[in-house]
Design an enzyme around this catalytic site. Sequence first.
Site, PDB file in Angstrom:
ATOM      1  N   HIS A  30       0.822  -1.219   0.000  1.00 17.14           N
ATOM      2  CA  HIS A  30       0.000   0.000   0.000  1.00 17.14           C
ATOM      3  C   HIS A  30       0.854   1.267   0.000  1.00 17.14           C
ATOM      4  CE1 HIS A  30       0.222   0.473   4.520  1.00 17.14           C
ATOM      5  NE2 HIS A  30       0.091   1.727   4.187  1.00 17.14           N
ATOM      6  N   GLU A  58      24.449   6.367   6.199  1.00 17.89           N
ATOM      7  CA  GLU A  58      23.327   6.669   5.313  1.00 17.89           C
ATOM      8  C   GLU A  58      23.696   6.483   3.839  1.00 17.89           C
ATOM      9  OE1 GLU A  58      21.179  10.224   6.716  1.00 17.89           O
ATOM     10  OE2 GLU A  58      20.816  10.638   4.603  1.00 17.89           O
ATOM     11  N   ASP A  81      -0.532  -7.338   2.020  1.00 19.56           N
ATOM     12  CA  ASP A  81       0.119  -6.027   1.941  1.00 19.56           C
ATOM     13  C   ASP A  81       1.640  -6.183   2.002  1.00 19.56           C
ATOM     14  OD1 ASP A  81       0.375  -3.317   1.800  1.00 19.56           O
ATOM     15  OD2 ASP A  81      -0.398  -2.901   3.813  1.00 19.56           O
ATOM     16  N   GLY A 188       3.052   6.631   8.797  1.00 14.36           N
ATOM     17  CA  GLY A 188       4.466   6.889   8.505  1.00 14.36           C
ATOM     18  C   GLY A 188       5.350   5.714   8.894  1.00 14.36           C
ATOM     19  N   SER A 190       4.275   2.611   8.346  1.00 13.36           N
ATOM     20  CA  SER A 190       3.885   1.558   7.412  1.00 13.36           C
ATOM     21  C   SER A 190       5.070   1.058   6.605  1.00 13.36           C
ATOM     22  CB  SER A 190       2.842   2.087   6.424  1.00 13.36           C
ATOM     23  OG  SER A 190       1.603   2.122   7.026  1.00 13.36           O
TER      24      SER A 190
HETATM   25  C1  4AZ Z   1      -1.054   4.312   8.749  1.00 13.52           C
HETATM   26  O1  4AZ Z   1      -1.932   5.117   8.508  1.00 13.52           O
HETATM   27  C2  4AZ Z   1      -1.148   3.514   9.990  1.00 13.52           C
HETATM   28  N1  4AZ Z   1      -1.776   1.921  14.665  1.00 13.52           N
HETATM   29  C3  4AZ Z   1      -0.137   2.620  10.299  1.00 13.52           C
HETATM   30  C4  4AZ Z   1      -0.217   1.870  11.460  1.00 13.52           C
HETATM   31  C5  4AZ Z   1      -1.317   2.020  12.285  1.00 13.52           C
HETATM   32  C6  4AZ Z   1      -2.320   2.899  11.969  1.00 13.52           C
HETATM   33  C7  4AZ Z   1      -2.232   3.653  10.815  1.00 13.52           C
HETATM   34  C8  4AZ Z   1      -1.385   1.185  13.534  1.00 13.52           C
HETATM   35  O2  4AZ Z   1      -0.111   4.147   7.980  1.00 13.52           O
END
Ligand code: 4AZ
Length: 239
Positions: A30, A58, A81, A188, A190
């Site tokens: 995603h 880095e 995902d 952020g 994710s």
């Molecule tokens: C997001 O929006 C997101 N609390 C990632 C993780 C969680 C919620 C939202 C888990 O990318």
Amino acid sequence: MVTDVAKICRTFHHCGAVIISPFHLLTTAHCLWDYRDTTGIYYVRVGDNVIEVLDDEEQDFDIEKIDFHEEFGVGPYLNNDIAVVHIKRTGVSGGIRFGNKVGPACLPPRDLFLSPAINLTVSGWGKNGYDQPQRQKGTNFVSKLNMAVVPVIQRATCKEEKVYGPEKISLGMFCAGLLEGGPDTCQGDSGGPAVAFLRLAKFHETRATLVGLTSWGYGCGRENKPGVYTQVSAIKWTL
Ligand code: 4AZ
């Protein structure tokens, strides 16, 4: 960490990722799906700590291609995902140089049983709270890499009506966090890792073993709304 380039010289943190070889990273599908036809806008940065500072180890890389899970989004929301990011092979570059702060995570054994008692270390540059106002225009992520420890939650518990209900949690997902609310991943984070320090049969010491990728959740740190992670060992993917 995968960063997208908004304009020349202006770049933003976008999502987390996990190194699995000198030329490959895993992240969540995603994170990269919306701009899948223009993936040139993204690059990979490894070895970062403070976003605004050039840290020791880095390194930035262009992306050669991204393999999305063929059944991403088929079934429940954000099902499967996961995506494999291939780093561009240029000239003499041997890909990502590993060091004290840059290295690959071990991949989980296919039959990994996620015991609900297990603690996972999650990390990223995601927000410290979902409802917090924007810190800066264009980005409201934190500038220094953060981490938290969250326990795996039993699948049956996560599928209870008061949590996410029976439909949303597929076999390729698991939940982690505290049902009373507390430490959690957030927007952020994710694509970033949830690792367990496991002793695998083939090693004599514990290694950071990739168990999950931060995928979704309702808000962050809320009661009965734990983080939901892609279960890396339960999904078919190939390099
Ligand atoms: C997001 O929006 C997101 N609390 C990632 C993780 C969680 C919620 C939202 C888990 O990318």
